[in-house]
Scaffold this active site. Structure first.
Site, PDB file in Angstrom:
ATOM      1  N   TYR A  25      10.204 -12.955 -24.904  1.00  0.00           N
ATOM      2  CA  TYR A  25      10.405 -11.740 -24.106  1.00  0.00           C
ATOM      3  C   TYR A  25       9.354 -10.696 -24.468  1.00  0.00           C
ATOM      4  O   TYR A  25       8.828 -10.674 -25.581  1.00  0.00           O
ATOM      5  CB  TYR A  25      11.814 -11.174 -24.309  1.00  0.00           C
ATOM      6  CG  TYR A  25      12.171 -10.839 -25.738  1.00  0.00           C
ATOM      7  CD1 TYR A  25      11.817  -9.617 -26.317  1.00  0.00           C
ATOM      8  CD2 TYR A  25      12.875 -11.753 -26.520  1.00  0.00           C
ATOM      9  CE1 TYR A  25      12.162  -9.321 -27.620  1.00  0.00           C
ATOM     10  CE2 TYR A  25      13.222 -11.464 -27.832  1.00  0.00           C
ATOM     11  CZ  TYR A  25      12.864 -10.245 -28.367  1.00  0.00           C
ATOM     12  OH  TYR A  25      13.197  -9.955 -29.668  1.00  0.00           O
TER      13      TYR A  25
ATOM     14  N   HIS B 214      17.884 -14.890 -34.964  1.00  0.00           N
ATOM     15  CA  HIS B 214      18.131 -14.049 -36.129  1.00  0.00           C
ATOM     16  C   HIS B 214      19.240 -14.677 -36.981  1.00  0.00           C
ATOM     17  O   HIS B 214      20.257 -15.150 -36.454  1.00  0.00           O
ATOM     18  CB  HIS B 214      18.576 -12.647 -35.699  1.00  0.00           C
ATOM     19  CG  HIS B 214      17.558 -11.921 -34.892  1.00  0.00           C
ATOM     20  ND1 HIS B 214      16.621 -11.067 -35.431  1.00  0.00           N
ATOM     21  CD2 HIS B 214      17.319 -11.918 -33.553  1.00  0.00           C
ATOM     22  CE1 HIS B 214      15.855 -10.576 -34.479  1.00  0.00           C
ATOM     23  NE2 HIS B 214      16.257 -11.076 -33.318  1.00  0.00           N
TER      24      HIS B 214
ATOM     25  N   TYR C 245      18.649 -10.298 -24.319  1.00  0.00           N
ATOM     26  CA  TYR C 245      19.834 -10.126 -25.146  1.00  0.00           C
ATOM     27  C   TYR C 245      20.951  -9.489 -24.321  1.00  0.00           C
ATOM     28  O   TYR C 245      20.694  -8.664 -23.434  1.00  0.00           O
ATOM     29  CB  TYR C 245      19.539  -9.192 -26.330  1.00  0.00           C
ATOM     30  CG  TYR C 245      18.649  -9.782 -27.391  1.00  0.00           C
ATOM     31  CD1 TYR C 245      19.183 -10.538 -28.426  1.00  0.00           C
ATOM     32  CD2 TYR C 245      17.274  -9.569 -27.360  1.00  0.00           C
ATOM     33  CE1 TYR C 245      18.366 -11.068 -29.410  1.00  0.00           C
ATOM     34  CE2 TYR C 245      16.446 -10.099 -28.331  1.00  0.00           C
ATOM     35  CZ  TYR C 245      17.000 -10.849 -29.351  1.00  0.00           C
ATOM     36  OH  TYR C 245      16.181 -11.386 -30.319  1.00  0.00           O
TER      37      TYR C 245
ATOM     38  N   ARG D 114       7.380 -11.550 -27.827  1.00  0.00           N
ATOM     39  CA  ARG D 114       7.923 -12.101 -29.064  1.00  0.00           C
ATOM     40  C   ARG D 114       8.101 -13.606 -28.923  1.00  0.00           C
ATOM     41  O   ARG D 114       8.620 -14.106 -27.910  1.00  0.00           O
ATOM     42  CB  ARG D 114       9.298 -11.483 -29.388  1.00  0.00           C
ATOM     43  CG  ARG D 114       9.209 -10.012 -29.734  1.00  0.00           C
ATOM     44  CD  ARG D 114       9.659  -9.696 -31.142  1.00  0.00           C
ATOM     45  NE  ARG D 114       9.214 -10.600 -32.145  1.00  0.00           N
ATOM     46  CZ  ARG D 114       9.980 -11.088 -33.130  1.00  0.00           C
ATOM     47  NH1 ARG D 114      11.254 -10.742 -33.179  1.00  0.00           N
ATOM     48  NH2 ARG D 114       9.497 -11.892 -34.045  1.00  0.00           N
TER      49      ARG D 114
ATOM     50  N   HIS E 152      12.930 -17.032 -31.056  1.00  0.00           N
ATOM     51  CA  HIS E 152      13.428 -16.953 -32.438  1.00  0.00           C
ATOM     52  C   HIS E 152      14.937 -16.742 -32.424  1.00  0.00           C
ATOM     53  O   HIS E 152      15.525 -16.304 -31.429  1.00  0.00           O
ATOM     54  CB  HIS E 152      12.751 -15.803 -33.195  1.00  0.00           C
ATOM     55  CG  HIS E 152      13.004 -14.459 -32.590  1.00  0.00           C
ATOM     56  ND1 HIS E 152      12.279 -13.976 -31.509  1.00  0.00           N
ATOM     57  CD2 HIS E 152      13.914 -13.497 -32.886  1.00  0.00           C
ATOM     58  CE1 HIS E 152      12.724 -12.777 -31.187  1.00  0.00           C
ATOM     59  NE2 HIS E 152      13.720 -12.467 -31.992  1.00  0.00           N
TER      60      HIS E 152
END
Length: 228
Positions: free
Chosen positions: A134, A149, A95, A144, A147
Site C-alpha cells: 500500500y 505486524h 487496514y 510499503r 508485511h
C-alpha cells in the site's frame, strides 16, 4: 544491540522525526500492578483466534497462507506459552482502521487481527491471507512491502516486543525506510521463508518465521529498550 535494532530516529522514515525521543530515556520502576496484572491465558483464547479467515463466516479475498514459526531465546531454547498477536492489511493493502484512507476496497470478511499462544515447544501458527502492498506518503512514490505486524507478550503486559514479518523477494524492500532502518546484517531476520513442506495442497501456501528474543541472532524489534 545497535547492530540489530533500528535507531529511534531514522530521518528517511519521516514519522520518526516526530516520534523519536528528544531526551534520554528513563527507566520506570515496575509496581505490583505491572508485575501481576492480567496476562491472557489459554482459557481466554477463542477457538478461531489464530485463523483470520474464519472471523466472518465467509472466506476473505486473497491468497490463503499459513504462517508458522517458533519463539526462541538467545540460546535457541523454546519460549512456551507466549501470547503472539498479529495485525495486517487485507489483500488489497488496506487496514480496517478509521484513519486508513487508501482507496482500496475493504473486505467484509477480513478484519486482519489474530492471536495465539506458543505451545510447549515455542511453536505458533496462524492461518490468514497474504497482505497487499500500500502507498503511505513517506516519500515520492512510497509503497510499503507486504508485511504482517507481530506483538509478543512476556509474563506481564509491560513486557512487550513488536516487529514485522516480510515476505521473501519483495521488490519494494529497496525503497522502504522502515525495512532499511534496521542494520543491513539483521534485515533478513525479518523476512519469512517460503516453506513448501508446510504448504497445504490445494488450500494454502506456507511461510516460516522464527522469532529470537535476544542475543546475536535476535529478531529486530521496534523498541530496543524493550529487549532488556
Amino acid at each position: 544491540m545497535t547492530d540489530v535494532h533500528p535507531d529511534y530516529l531514522y530521518p528517511a522514515y519521516v514519522s520518526t522525526r516526530a516520534r523519536a525521543p528528544g531526551e534520554k530515556l528513563l527507566a520506570l520502576p515496575e509496581s505490583l500492578t505491572e508485575l501481576t496484572g492480567p496476562v491472557l491465558g489459554a482459557d481466554r483464547m477463542g477457538k478461531d483466534d489464530d485463523d483470520l479467515t474464519r472471523a466472518h463466516g465467509a472466506e476473505p479475498i486473497g491468497q490463503r497462507i499459513v504462517v508458522e514459526g517458533r519463539v526462541l531465546d538467545s540460546d535457541g531454547r523454546a519460549v512456551p506459552h507466549t501470547l503472539v498477536e498479529i495485525w495486517q492489511a487485507n489483500a488489497a493493502g488496506r487496514y480496517r482502521h478509521v484513519v486508513d484512507d487508501w482507496p482500496a476496497p475493504l473486505d467484509p470478511n477480513f478484519t486482519g487481527v489474530g492471536r495465539t499462544l506458543t505451545d510447549a515447544d515455542g511453536r505458533y501458527r496462524f492461518t490468514t491471507i497474504k497482505p497487499g502492498a500500500y502507498p503511505w506518503r513517506n516519500h515520492h512514490n512510497a509503497w510499503r512491502p507486504a508485511h504482517i505486524h507481530f506483538s509478543l507478550f512476556g509474563r506481564a503486559f509491560t513486557q512487550r516486543l513488536v516487529t514485522q514479518m516480510y515476505f521473501p523477494d519483495d521488490p519494494l524492500f529497496a525503497q522502504d525506510p522502515i525495512y532499511n532502518s534496521v542494520p543491513e546484517a539483521a534485515r533478513t531476520r525479518m523476512v519469512s521463508r517460503f516453506d513448501l513442506d508446510r504448504t497445504e495442497p490445494e488450500w494454502a501456501l506456507a511461510f516460516t518465521f522464527d522469532i529470537v528474543l535476544r542475543g546475536r541472532d535476535a529478531t529486530p524489534f521496534e523498541s530496543e529498550a524493550d529487549d532488556e
